[in-house]
Enzyme design. Structure first.
Site, PDB file in Angstrom:
ATOM      1  CG  ASN A 111      -1.817   1.174   1.328  1.00  0.00           C
ATOM      2  OD1 ASN A 111      -2.457   1.523   0.329  1.00  0.00           O
ATOM      3  ND2 ASN A 111      -1.918   1.804   2.486  1.00  0.00           N
ATOM      4  CG  HIS A 113      -0.584   5.980   4.985  1.00  0.00           C
ATOM      5  ND1 HIS A 113      -1.950   5.932   5.125  1.00  0.00           N
ATOM      6  CD2 HIS A 113      -0.135   6.854   5.924  1.00  0.00           C
ATOM      7  CE1 HIS A 113      -2.312   6.732   6.117  1.00  0.00           C
ATOM      8  NE2 HIS A 113      -1.226   7.301   6.611  1.00  0.00           N
ATOM      9  CB  SER A 140       5.113   5.207   4.212  1.00  0.00           C
ATOM     10  OG  SER A 140       5.493   6.256   5.069  1.00  0.00           O
ATOM     11  CG  ASP A 149      -2.746   3.255   7.508  1.00  0.00           C
ATOM     12  OD1 ASP A 149      -2.791   2.685   6.403  1.00  0.00           O
ATOM     13  OD2 ASP A 149      -3.550   4.151   7.841  1.00  0.00           O
TER      14      ASP A 149
HETATM   15  C1  GRF Z   1      -2.886   8.675  -2.685  1.00  0.00           C
HETATM   16  O1  GRF Z   1      -2.620   9.952  -2.225  1.00  0.00           O
HETATM   17  C2  GRF Z   1      -2.462   7.647  -1.683  1.00  0.00           C
HETATM   18  O2  GRF Z   1      -1.500   8.101  -0.807  1.00  0.00           O
HETATM   19  C3  GRF Z   1      -3.709   7.346  -0.918  1.00  0.00           C
HETATM   20  O3  GRF Z   1      -4.761   7.534  -1.825  1.00  0.00           O
HETATM   21  C4  GRF Z   1      -4.372   8.436  -2.846  1.00  0.00           C
HETATM   22  C5  GRF Z   1      -4.710   7.800  -4.166  1.00  0.00           C
HETATM   23  O4  GRF Z   1      -4.596   8.678  -5.231  1.00  0.00           O
HETATM   24  N1  GRF Z   1      -3.629   6.010  -0.368  1.00  0.00           N
HETATM   25  P1  GRF Z   1      -4.686   8.126  -6.723  1.00  0.00           P
HETATM   26  O5  GRF Z   1      -6.040   7.429  -6.874  1.00  0.00           O
HETATM   27  O6  GRF Z   1      -3.540   7.190  -6.951  1.00  0.00           O
HETATM   28  O7  GRF Z   1      -4.609   9.340  -7.591  1.00  0.00           O
END
Ligand code: GRF
Length: 219
Positions: A111, A113, A140, A149
Site C-alpha cells: 500500500n 500511505h 510511505s 497502516d
Molecule cells: C494517494 O494519495 C495515496 O496516498 C492514498 O490515496 C491516494 C490515491 O490517489 N492512499 P490516486 O487514486 O492514486 O490518484
C-alpha cells in the site's frame, strides 16, 4: 518472454494517479512486470479509464452489492487467486480489508500511505500535519498487515511543509513524490530485491534497516 514477469493486480477506488505512474513505469521499461487486472470497488473510479486507455483489463467489484465485508473480501480474494496475481498493489483503494484477506495475501500485498509512517496513520493526513505545525511530511510504501497502516515500511519520500501550505498544496507535493516512489518499489519487488520475511522488510537480503528514504529533488 512475458510469462516470467511479475503479475500485478492494482486495486483502486479513485483517480488512479499512482496506477498511472506504475503503468508509465512499465511502458518505459523501468518496471519488469505486467498488470493483469485493475480492480475498483467503485464503478466511476477515474483510474478505470486510465487502465482502459492502456489496454489493461479492468473489473469492478462493487462493495455495495455484498452483504458483508467478509463476503466482499472472499470474492476479491477469489478473483485475485484466479488471476494468479503475484503482487497486489493498493493504489488509493479506500476500503479496509479484513484480517482473513490480509493474512491470505500477506507478503504480496502493498500500500502507499500519505504520511511518514508510523506518524499519521489513518485519514486526513495533510490536514493533521499542517494543524500540528510539522515541518516535514511525505509518503510511505509498506507491506500490509492486519493492523491498519502498521505494516513494515519499505520506502518513504520526504517533502517540506511550508508555512503557507494548504492541505491541497501539500497533497500535491506529496503525490508528486508518491508517483516517483511507488514505481520504484514495485520494480524492487519485481526484481526480487525486496521481500517480506517475519514481518520485516529484506532489502537485498539484509534486514533491520531503516526504510529507504527518497528526498525531494532526488530522481
Ligand atoms: C494517494 O494519495 C495515496 O496516498 C492514498 O490515496 C491516494 C490515491 O490517489 N492512499 P490516486 O487514486 O492514486 O490518484
Amino acid at each position: 518472454m512475458n510469462d516470467a514477469r511479475l503479475r500485478i493486480a492494482v486495486l483502486i477506488s479513485g483517480s488512479g494517479s499512482n496506477l498511472q505512474a506504475i503503468i508509465d513505469g512499465i511502458e518505459a521499461g523501468a518496471i519488469d512486470a505486467t498488470i493483469v487486472r485493475v480492480i475498483s470497488n467503485r464503478p466511476g473510479a477515474g483510474g478505470l479509464e486510465r487502465a482502459r486507455r492502456h489496454g489493461i483489463a479492468t473489473e469492478v467489484i462493487d462493495h455495495r452489492q455484498f452483504a458483508s465485508r467478509a463476503d466482499y473480501d472472499r470474492r476479491l480474494a477469489g478473483r485475485l487467486e484466479a488471476l494468479a496475481a503475484d503482487l497486489v498493489v493498493l493504489a488509493g483503494f479506500m476500503r479496509i480489508l479484513g484480517d482473513a484477506f490480509v493474512e491470505r495475501f500477506e507478503g504480496r500485498l502493498i500500500n502507499i500511505h500519505p504520511s511518514l509512517l508510523p506518524a499519521y496513520r489513518g485519514l486526513h493526513t495533510h490536514e493533521r500535519v499542517i494543524a500540528d505545525g510539522q515541518r516535514q511530511h511525505g509518503c510511505s510504501v509498506h507491506y500490509v498487515i492486519p493492523e491498519l497502516d502498521a505494516g513494515p515500511v519499505i520506502a518513504q519520500a520526504v517533502v517540506p511543509v511550508y508555512a503557507e501550505d494548504t492541505p491541497a498544496r501539500l497533497q500535491e507535493r506529496v503525490q508528486a513524490m508518491e508517483h516517483r516512489l511507488y514505481p520504484r518499489v514495485v520494480q524492487w519487488i519485481a526484481a526480487g530485491r525486496v521481500v517480506m520475511a517475519d514481518r520485516s522488510v529484506l532489502f537485498d537480503g539484509q534486514t533491520g534497516q531503516t526504510p529507504v528514504r527518497l528526498e525531494t529533488g532526488q530522481t
